[in-house]
Design a protein around this motif. Sequence first.
Motif, PDB file in Angstrom:
ATOM      1  N   GLY A  29       0.828  -1.200   0.000  1.00 53.19           N
ATOM      2  CA  GLY A  29       0.000   0.000   0.000  1.00 53.19           C
ATOM      3  C   GLY A  29       0.862   1.250   0.000  1.00 53.19           C
ATOM      4  O   GLY A  29       1.879   1.317   0.695  1.00 53.19           O
ATOM      5  N   ARG A  31       0.704   5.169   0.683  1.00 55.12           N
ATOM      6  CA  ARG A  31      -0.150   6.177   1.309  1.00 55.12           C
ATOM      7  C   ARG A  31      -0.312   7.429   0.460  1.00 55.12           C
ATOM      8  O   ARG A  31      -1.380   8.038   0.419  1.00 55.12           O
ATOM      9  CB  ARG A  31       0.442   6.555   2.665  1.00 55.12           C
ATOM     10  CG  ARG A  31       0.554   5.406   3.652  1.00 55.12           C
ATOM     11  CD  ARG A  31       1.077   5.881   5.002  1.00 55.12           C
ATOM     12  NE  ARG A  31       1.279   4.788   5.928  1.00 55.12           N
ATOM     13  CZ  ARG A  31       2.440   4.152   6.088  1.00 55.12           C
ATOM     14  NH1 ARG A  31       3.498   4.524   5.363  1.00 55.12           N
ATOM     15  NH2 ARG A  31       2.550   3.179   6.963  1.00 55.12           N
ATOM     16  N   TYR A  36      -3.055   0.271  -3.701  1.00 60.77           N
ATOM     17  CA  TYR A  36      -2.291  -0.909  -3.296  1.00 60.77           C
ATOM     18  C   TYR A  36      -1.870  -1.650  -4.554  1.00 60.77           C
ATOM     19  O   TYR A  36      -2.576  -1.646  -5.568  1.00 60.77           O
ATOM     20  CB  TYR A  36      -3.075  -1.812  -2.344  1.00 60.77           C
ATOM     21  CG  TYR A  36      -4.338  -2.417  -2.881  1.00 60.77           C
ATOM     22  CD1 TYR A  36      -4.348  -3.683  -3.471  1.00 60.77           C
ATOM     23  CD2 TYR A  36      -5.549  -1.731  -2.775  1.00 60.77           C
ATOM     24  CE1 TYR A  36      -5.519  -4.242  -3.932  1.00 60.77           C
ATOM     25  CE2 TYR A  36      -6.738  -2.278  -3.237  1.00 60.77           C
ATOM     26  CZ  TYR A  36      -6.713  -3.543  -3.819  1.00 60.77           C
ATOM     27  OH  TYR A  36      -7.874  -4.088  -4.292  1.00 60.77           O
ATOM     28  N   ALA A  51       3.020   0.672   3.277  1.00 64.33           N
ATOM     29  CA  ALA A  51       2.554  -0.264   4.302  1.00 64.33           C
ATOM     30  C   ALA A  51       2.243  -1.584   3.605  1.00 64.33           C
ATOM     31  O   ALA A  51       1.900  -1.610   2.412  1.00 64.33           O
ATOM     32  CB  ALA A  51       1.304   0.272   4.995  1.00 64.33           C
ATOM     33  N   TYR A  53       0.182  -5.352   3.424  1.00 61.30           N
ATOM     34  CA  TYR A  53      -1.089  -5.972   3.783  1.00 61.30           C
ATOM     35  C   TYR A  53      -1.077  -7.430   3.346  1.00 61.30           C
ATOM     36  O   TYR A  53      -0.584  -7.762   2.267  1.00 61.30           O
ATOM     37  CB  TYR A  53      -2.255  -5.235   3.116  1.00 61.30           C
ATOM     38  CG  TYR A  53      -2.337  -3.781   3.532  1.00 61.30           C
ATOM     39  CD1 TYR A  53      -3.044  -3.411   4.671  1.00 61.30           C
ATOM     40  CD2 TYR A  53      -1.679  -2.788   2.804  1.00 61.30           C
ATOM     41  CE1 TYR A  53      -3.111  -2.073   5.067  1.00 61.30           C
ATOM     42  CE2 TYR A  53      -1.736  -1.457   3.193  1.00 61.30           C
ATOM     43  CZ  TYR A  53      -2.451  -1.107   4.323  1.00 61.30           C
ATOM     44  OH  TYR A  53      -2.494   0.203   4.713  1.00 61.30           O
ATOM     45  N   ALA A  58      -7.697  -6.430   3.126  1.00 62.16           N
ATOM     46  CA  ALA A  58      -7.136  -5.596   4.189  1.00 62.16           C
ATOM     47  C   ALA A  58      -6.691  -4.247   3.643  1.00 62.16           C
ATOM     48  O   ALA A  58      -6.861  -3.208   4.294  1.00 62.16           O
ATOM     49  CB  ALA A  58      -5.962  -6.315   4.857  1.00 62.16           C
ATOM     50  N   ALA A  59      -6.135  -4.256   2.428  1.00 65.60           N
ATOM     51  CA  ALA A  59      -5.713  -2.996   1.810  1.00 65.60           C
ATOM     52  C   ALA A  59      -6.918  -2.111   1.514  1.00 65.60           C
ATOM     53  O   ALA A  59      -6.890  -0.893   1.748  1.00 65.60           O
ATOM     54  CB  ALA A  59      -4.924  -3.287   0.531  1.00 65.60           C
ATOM     55  N   ALA A  62      -8.291  -0.420   4.500  1.00 68.26           N
ATOM     56  CA  ALA A  62      -7.479   0.728   4.917  1.00 68.26           C
ATOM     57  C   ALA A  62      -7.743   1.949   4.053  1.00 68.26           C
ATOM     58  O   ALA A  62      -7.076   2.974   4.202  1.00 68.26           O
ATOM     59  CB  ALA A  62      -6.000   0.362   4.881  1.00 68.26           C
TER      60      ALA A  62
END
Length: 240
Positions: A29, A31, A36, A51, A53, A58-59, A62
């Motif tokens: 991911g 930001r 992602y 980040a 995942y 899950a990505a 977020a």
Amino acid sequence: MTTSFLSDDDRWAAVEHRDRAADGAFFCGVRTTGVYCRPSCAGRPLRRNVAFYETREAARAAGLRACLRCRPDEPIETLAYGFGDTPLGLALAAISEAGLALLIMGSDRVEMREDLAARFPRARLQEDDAVAAPALAALAAAIDGGHPAALPLDERGTDLQRAVWKALREIPAGSTASYAKVAQAIGRPQAVRAVARACGANPVAVLTPCHRVVRSDGGLSGYRWGVERKRALLARERAA
């Protein structure tokens, strides 16, 4: 061969190397862009903006969306590949779940792997000599003039290309055919140039014997793995 990416350091190393073996193992991911990606994505994010995942779900949870460049939501195909030596030099075989997807000859492992990666840009590549061994053994047997084991093929091409490749496999060992004759065999007598292009695009060296196609005057034309290999293959087959 299975690779694990358990730590963030391992995952970041995979991102830096655009490691296709990591595709599907985790998602990256970013930001600053809100997307992602697959670890192999061509994008170059900074580590502080990244980040990791475990899943695409899950990505998305977020607040990230799928990258339009690497398309991480599309299915990932795994290709197992391996290298082997043959009487005519180095070879690489790549196998999908459907069968033999690529069999090429060359002299440089890095260049050959790059060729594989370019042909299958969305595949996860895993080096596995055991999986590739039967195809490499079949290639060596064919070069030696023997009778290689029949292998399932994962052919990817147009209808015309697949028709040409099928016609090539019907040319007996020790014989040759002109591009015009192959065009007639597939019911497309005017498609001589298209037949030549299909021979050039043949993904399975020797087992799909494009080396048996010659010019109308009997002369050797080009061969993607080198005219000298073509000459040697024909000589070996005639002597067998």
